[in-house]
Design a protein around this motif. Sequence first.
Motif: not given
Length: 215
Positions: A119, A142, A138-140, A127, A164-165
């Motif tokens: 976090k 790592t 945040s969910s996208e 972010n 990002c992924y």
Amino acid sequence: MGANRHMSVDSRGRYTPEATGEAMPGSEGPTGSRSHNLLSTRRASLMQEPVLVLNATYEPINVTAVRRAMVLMLKGVAQAEEMHNTEVHSAAHAHKVPSVIRLLAYRHIPQQSRALSRKNILLRDRNMCQFCVRVFPSSELTLDHVVPRSRGGRSTWENLVACCYRCNNSKGDRTPEEAGLKLARRPRPFTLHTSRQLMRLIGHRDERWRKYLFY
Ligand SMILES: [Zn+2]
């Protein structure tokens, strides 16, 4: 600034008072949950509005939520320095809503008191993927080890970045140089300086914060 000026929470949802309040004065110590009933109100969103917390010396040290700020005031730990033109009502009383509060006793702030956590790293990097420089929910995102763990890279503030992924996949088990990627900026520990920068961004919406932040 009209009398009914309304402050909205960041629509991108990248800020919550709890997120920056963690491990900082104004958020620690007694939770004050017993006092919450006193402040029971239908205006739940107002109670989540950010409040700037100043040390006894007027140095800005934290951002917390209205609810938490009012608990600190009721406990006599802090006093209001700036108010909104709004009140919230408990069973018997009307309470003015603080915008800036000040701790009555000086608190020593360790320079690097922030916990190393996903976090807080996302917060530090706002972010933003540190390779493609785009902002994601945040969910996208790592966490990327700049020097991969397989190559001896450690889990430290200096070696972890929001990623990002897509960039994470293309980087794989390589250093940024090997993968042809460039870091947006050198990752640093989350210091009080970083916190102040965040407070400035958050405080941009509230003119009452300015004289404490832009010095
Ligand atoms: Zn990316």
